[in-house]
Scaffold this motif. Structure first.
Motif: not given
Length: 327
Positions: A195-198, A203-219
């Motif tokens: 999976s991935s860290i974060g 929904n928190e900075i800076p992770w929300s920037i990485m998640n702009l297109f949903g990658v962390l949410k879907y993981k």
């Protein structure tokens, strides 16, 4: 640089198990709950240099496993790898092959395996054509005899050429994982998901920037699906991936790949660890988690830094995982 060796022409059987025209399957990779290890790493049989660093040392020498033990373990396992030609997957497959562990690949494009792993006997490596985004392409035959599964699939966090052909985070990290886990038999002894860290902080900075297109949410959705599947699991959350992906298309090069000076391993829990992770270290962590009983049902973050570490020494990896849980 080594050159590629092309395999014979191929034909796909009615079972979708890829075979060559000769009947053999063509084969075309601290604080906050962190454990750290620094010690002299033992040489890998595969010469894949994945190791660790840190602030404590092993007090006693580890008894090496005998050739008979290694052979018995290898012969009793069939490891299914999903995403076996990706950055982590190709290194993981090369390491499994070097350890004589029978391996099966599920690939959208099986021909790619020949360029990476060369021609292998079916007793060593099998290749099935499947697309995890399409549940109908996953049939029970693909899972027959499988004892362990490692999933290393993924795509880029932001739009890129890799998104072509409906290869988005939602389709790969969520739909794909949900489909193949749903198709897996409950008899599998262990599923390791990369999976991935974060993922718990998208929904928190800076992770929300990485998640702009949903990658962390879907993981994270995929992680939750795995946790609720009833299949014994281990989830590995690496930091930003380094070292590779390798594009030499040569098994010997993959086997001899090293993490340079970044062979040290940091393992944490609670999604507090940050940093980078060598693909070589992540691949080794997945292989170790398959057999270390204490990792069942657990989630670990992992990163790699300069220094020496556990290499392929299972006892050292056991202590790393255990120390992460005790912090």
């Amino acid at each position: 640089m080594a050159t590629a060796h092309l395999s014979p022409a191929l034909a796909v059987s009615s079972s979708r198990h890829l075979t060559s025209k000769h009947g053999q399957p063509p084969i075309f990779a601290q604080p906050g709950g962190t454990a750290v290890l620094r010690s002299c790493s033992l040489p890998l049989s595969s010469r894949l240099a994945a190791s660790g660093r840190g602030g404590w040392r092993l007090a006693a020498a580890v008894e090496p496993r005998t050739a008979q033990q290694e052979k018995a373990d290898a012969s009793s396992r069939l490891v299914l790898v999903v995403g076996g030609t990706g950055g982590v997957g190709q290194l993981l497959v090369a390491s499994l092959l070097s350890r004589k562990i029978k391996t099966r690949l599920l690939l959208r494009n099986p021909e790619k395996a020949a360029f990476l792993f060369g021609k292998q006997d079916e007793s060593v490596l099998q290749v099935y054509e499947a697309d995890t985004r399409n549940a109908d392409s996953l049939n029970p035959e693909m899972f027959e005899g499988v004892t362990h599964v490692v999933c290393t699939t993924g795509t880029t966090a932001f739009p890129s050429k890799r998104w072509d052909g409906d290869n988005t985070p939602e389709r790969v990290d969520w739909d794909g994982v949900r489909n193949f886990v749903s198709a897996m038999p409950q008899t599998v002894k262990r599923l390791v998901l990369v999976s991935s860290i974060g993922v718990t902080k998208y929904n928190e900075i800076p992770w929300s920037i990485m998640n702009l297109f949903g990658v962390l949410k879907y993981k994270k959705m995929a992680e939750d699906f795995v946790r609720n599947s009833g299949i014994p699991f281990t989830i590995i959350r690496p930091g930003r991936l380094t070292d590779g992906p390798y594009t030499s298309y040569d098994l010997n090069t993959l086997v001899k790949a090293t993490a340079g000076e970044r062979r040290a391993v940091e393992i944490g829990q609670g999604d507090k660890l940050v940093g980078e992770a060598s693909r070589l270290v992540v691949a080794e962590a997945c292989i170790q988690a398959l057999d270390i009983e204490s990792t069942q049902g657990k989630i670990y973050e992992i990163s790699s830094v300069k220094g020496e570490g556990p290499g392929s020494d299972q006892e050292k990896w056991k202590q790393l995982f255990a120390a992460a849980e005790s912090n």
